[in-house]
Each structure stands twice: as structure tokens, then as C-alpha cells.
Design a protein around this motif. Sequence first.
Motif, PDB file in Angstrom:
ATOM      1  N   ALA A  12      21.217  16.871  54.554  1.00 38.96           N
ATOM      2  CA  ALA A  12      21.323  17.992  53.622  1.00 38.96           C
ATOM      3  C   ALA A  12      20.485  17.705  52.374  1.00 38.96           C
ATOM      4  N   GLN A  13      19.977  18.759  51.823  1.00 43.53           N
ATOM      5  CA  GLN A  13      19.137  18.605  50.650  1.00 43.53           C
ATOM      6  C   GLN A  13      19.987  18.559  49.389  1.00 43.53           C
ATOM      7  N   LYS A  14      19.412  17.937  48.369  1.00 43.55           N
ATOM      8  CA  LYS A  14      20.131  17.833  47.106  1.00 43.55           C
ATOM      9  C   LYS A  14      19.145  17.967  45.957  1.00 43.55           C
ATOM     10  N   ILE A  15      19.579  18.665  44.922  1.00 49.04           N
ATOM     11  CA  ILE A  15      18.797  18.840  43.714  1.00 49.04           C
ATOM     12  C   ILE A  15      19.585  18.267  42.546  1.00 49.04           C
ATOM     13  N   THR A  16      18.939  17.466  41.715  1.00 51.46           N
ATOM     14  CA  THR A  16      19.603  16.854  40.568  1.00 51.46           C
ATOM     15  C   THR A  16      18.897  17.247  39.282  1.00 51.46           C
ATOM     16  N   GLN A  17      19.656  17.826  38.378  1.00 49.83           N
ATOM     17  CA  GLN A  17      19.162  18.119  37.033  1.00 49.83           C
ATOM     18  C   GLN A  17      20.061  17.357  36.077  1.00 49.83           C
ATOM     19  N   THR A  18      19.504  16.361  35.414  1.00 53.41           N
ATOM     20  CA  THR A  18      20.321  15.430  34.633  1.00 53.41           C
ATOM     21  C   THR A  18      20.515  15.851  33.178  1.00 53.41           C
ATOM     22  N   GLN A  19      19.854  16.905  32.753  1.00 56.92           N
ATOM     23  CA  GLN A  19      19.942  17.353  31.359  1.00 56.92           C
ATOM     24  C   GLN A  19      20.815  18.604  31.279  1.00 56.92           C
ATOM     25  N   PRO A  20      22.066  18.482  30.880  1.00 55.50           N
ATOM     26  CA  PRO A  20      22.903  19.677  30.785  1.00 55.50           C
ATOM     27  C   PRO A  20      22.399  20.631  29.694  1.00 55.50           C
ATOM     28  N   GLY A  21      21.864  20.054  28.610  1.00 54.80           N
ATOM     29  CA  GLY A  21      21.387  20.872  27.509  1.00 54.80           C
ATOM     30  C   GLY A  21      20.169  20.241  26.854  1.00 54.80           C
ATOM     31  N   MET A  22      19.268  21.112  26.391  1.00 54.03           N
ATOM     32  CA  MET A  22      18.070  20.653  25.696  1.00 54.03           C
ATOM     33  C   MET A  22      17.811  21.556  24.502  1.00 54.03           C
ATOM     34  N   PHE A  23      17.305  20.948  23.421  1.00 51.08           N
ATOM     35  CA  PHE A  23      16.888  21.722  22.254  1.00 51.08           C
ATOM     36  C   PHE A  23      15.389  21.502  22.055  1.00 51.08           C
ATOM     37  N   VAL A  24      14.685  22.553  21.644  1.00 52.25           N
ATOM     38  CA  VAL A  24      13.260  22.431  21.338  1.00 52.25           C
ATOM     39  C   VAL A  24      12.944  23.377  20.188  1.00 52.25           C
ATOM     40  N   GLN A  25      11.992  22.976  19.387  1.00 52.43           N
ATOM     41  CA  GLN A  25      11.586  23.849  18.286  1.00 52.43           C
ATOM     42  C   GLN A  25      10.549  24.849  18.779  1.00 52.43           C
ATOM     43  N   GLU A  26      10.597  26.004  18.186  1.00 49.12           N
ATOM     44  CA  GLU A  26       9.636  27.050  18.536  1.00 49.12           C
ATOM     45  C   GLU A  26       8.218  26.503  18.445  1.00 49.12           C
ATOM     46  N   LYS A  27       7.393  26.883  19.430  1.00 47.09           N
ATOM     47  CA  LYS A  27       5.980  26.524  19.542  1.00 47.09           C
ATOM     48  C   LYS A  27       5.757  25.119  20.083  1.00 47.09           C
ATOM     49  N   GLU A  28       6.830  24.351  20.267  1.00 48.46           N
ATOM     50  CA  GLU A  28       6.694  23.034  20.870  1.00 48.46           C
ATOM     51  C   GLU A  28       6.767  23.152  22.391  1.00 48.46           C
ATOM     52  N   ALA A  29       6.302  22.098  23.082  1.00 43.94           N
ATOM     53  CA  ALA A  29       6.436  22.032  24.538  1.00 43.94           C
ATOM     54  C   ALA A  29       7.731  21.312  24.905  1.00 43.94           C
ATOM     55  N   VAL A  30       8.271  21.642  26.078  1.00 45.50           N
ATOM     56  CA  VAL A  30       9.505  20.996  26.533  1.00 45.50           C
ATOM     57  C   VAL A  30       9.410  20.756  28.036  1.00 45.50           C
ATOM     58  N   THR A  31       9.981  19.650  28.477  1.00 44.99           N
ATOM     59  CA  THR A  31      10.008  19.311  29.904  1.00 44.99           C
ATOM     60  C   THR A  31      11.445  19.282  30.392  1.00 44.99           C
ATOM     61  N   LEU A  32      11.710  20.031  31.441  1.00 46.66           N
ATOM     62  CA  LEU A  32      13.030  20.045  32.073  1.00 46.66           C
ATOM     63  C   LEU A  32      12.926  19.272  33.381  1.00 46.66           C
ATOM     64  N   ASP A  33      13.824  18.314  33.551  1.00 42.20           N
ATOM     65  CA  ASP A  33      13.725  17.396  34.678  1.00 42.20           C
ATOM     66  C   ASP A  33      14.411  17.923  35.935  1.00 42.20           C
ATOM     67  N   CYS A  34      13.832  17.581  37.074  1.00 42.33           N
ATOM     68  CA  CYS A  34      14.414  17.922  38.367  1.00 42.33           C
ATOM     69  C   CYS A  34      13.994  16.868  39.377  1.00 42.33           C
ATOM     70  N   THR A  35      14.951  16.277  40.056  1.00 37.22           N
ATOM     71  CA  THR A  35      14.635  15.413  41.186  1.00 37.22           C
ATOM     72  C   THR A  35      15.302  15.981  42.422  1.00 37.22           C
ATOM     73  N   TYR A  36      14.727  15.673  43.572  1.00 39.86           N
ATOM     74  CA  TYR A  36      15.242  16.254  44.804  1.00 39.86           C
ATOM     75  C   TYR A  36      15.309  15.189  45.888  1.00 39.86           C
ATOM     76  N   ASP A  37      16.080  15.489  46.888  1.00 35.97           N
ATOM     77  CA  ASP A  37      16.235  14.573  48.009  1.00 35.97           C
ATOM     78  C   ASP A  37      16.177  15.394  49.292  1.00 35.97           C
ATOM     79  N   THR A  38      15.259  15.052  50.165  1.00 29.92           N
ATOM     80  CA  THR A  38      15.140  15.736  51.443  1.00 29.92           C
ATOM     81  C   THR A  38      14.438  14.842  52.450  1.00 29.92           C
ATOM     82  N   SER A  39      14.744  15.062  53.707  1.00 31.43           N
ATOM     83  CA  SER A  39      14.050  14.349  54.777  1.00 31.43           C
ATOM     84  C   SER A  39      13.022  15.253  55.456  1.00 31.43           C
ATOM     85  N   ASP A  40      12.941  16.513  55.006  1.00 33.15           N
ATOM     86  CA  ASP A  40      11.964  17.443  55.566  1.00 33.15           C
ATOM     87  C   ASP A  40      10.569  17.104  55.070  1.00 33.15           C
TER      88      ASP A  40
END
Lengths: 117, 116
Positions: free
Chosen positions: B1-29
Amino acid sequence: ETGVTQSPTHLIKTRGQQVTLRCSSQSGHNTVSWYQQALGQGPQFIFQYYREEENGRGNFPPRFSGLQFPNYSSELNVNALELDDSALYLCASSMLRGSGDSAETQYFGPGTRLLVL
Amino acid sequence: AQKITQTQPGMFVQEKEAVTLDCTYDTSDQSYGLFWYKQPSSGEMIFLIYQGSYDEQNATEGRYSLNFQKARKSANLVISASQLGDSAMYFCAMRESTGGGNKLTFGTGTQLKVEL
């Protein structure tokens, strides 16, 4: 706007009742998928309908059933409602070009919020 | 079975700044698709960007780009020049074949707040 519509927007039912939720797919799409999203969680796959046939089902009991019509719109029916069925129900429309289409993108409607008392 | 992990429940960023939201996944496909969706408080899931497992280039859509690192099984979303309207819940999802059809498996989401 995705062109996917759902009705009703909100619904309140009591435990043991039955409910029908409706979804109209985006023009040109042939597939509808249904998801349940409990508060604070990601959506969970219920089932998918492709050309009026069920085309995959998640871990939901048989009291969750569905239909797809010739115009590709769809209904989700839930019998014997339980308190835990309270959730946002999302319908997603897509174009499947065939079995195992790996390029499919699902476009979601606004959802129906169901509250079971 | 596939699994998706997002480890950041909440993020703050200032207007006009860049932000990265994390995602890792697990699959054998070998063949799979990765998606990011935005969900405002109204509830609708808005498709943002897609990355196929065989795509060699990172996907981009306007201010959104997907940093795909296949060996690390990560698919981070980068939002450049954040705007107040970007405040929402963001979900990473993976497409899984159900034997004829497809289903999306979602992570738990990251709540993004853009501040002045």
C-alpha cells in the motif's frame, strides 16, 4: 472553477437515516471518484465509477453505495447513518482513457458537508 | 500500500517570500503520479501541480514548482512570491492503481499561513 458541482452543500441527518449526495462531472469527463474527509484529516477514497461501473473501492462498508448515470453524473448513497459518517464528502471528476491510465488528473467539486446527529 | 507523509502540520511565511512544503512517499510501483492540492477554508480541493514518476524535469505551474527527488522519494512543493490568498491547507497525494481505475492517497496536510 472546475465545472464539477455537488449538491446539497450542507446536510443534517440523524443516526440510522439514509442520505443521497449528487455530483455532476466536468464536461468531457467520464469518471467520478468519491472521497470522505473527516475533520482535520486528508480525504479517504470511497470508490470510483467509470462508464457507469464501479471501478475500484476503498475500505468502506457496503452501506456506502453509488451510481453513475449515462451523462456521467453520479450519486453517493449512505444507508444506516452513523455519527462517524459526519464529514465533508468530495466528488472528483476525471477523464480515464482506459484501464490503468497513468496520466489521469482528478478535479474536485466544492463538497457536501454532512452532519449526523 | 502506498503512503504519503507530510511532517509539517503548520507553516508560516511572510508575503512575497518563498516557502517549501515537504512531502515524502512510499511505494513499490514503478509508475506513479504525485499531486499537490490546495484546500481553502471553503473546502474545495484545488489542483495545483502534477509530477509523473518518469518525468525527468521538475513540474512547474506559475508560482508553483515541484521539487521531485525520486531516489529520496520526496516531492516537495515550492511556492514562490507568497500571497495572502495562498493561506490554506495543502495536501500531497499519490495516484494508485486499483486494478482498472485510480485512487488518490492523501497525506495529512500542511496548514500554510501567509503573513504581512
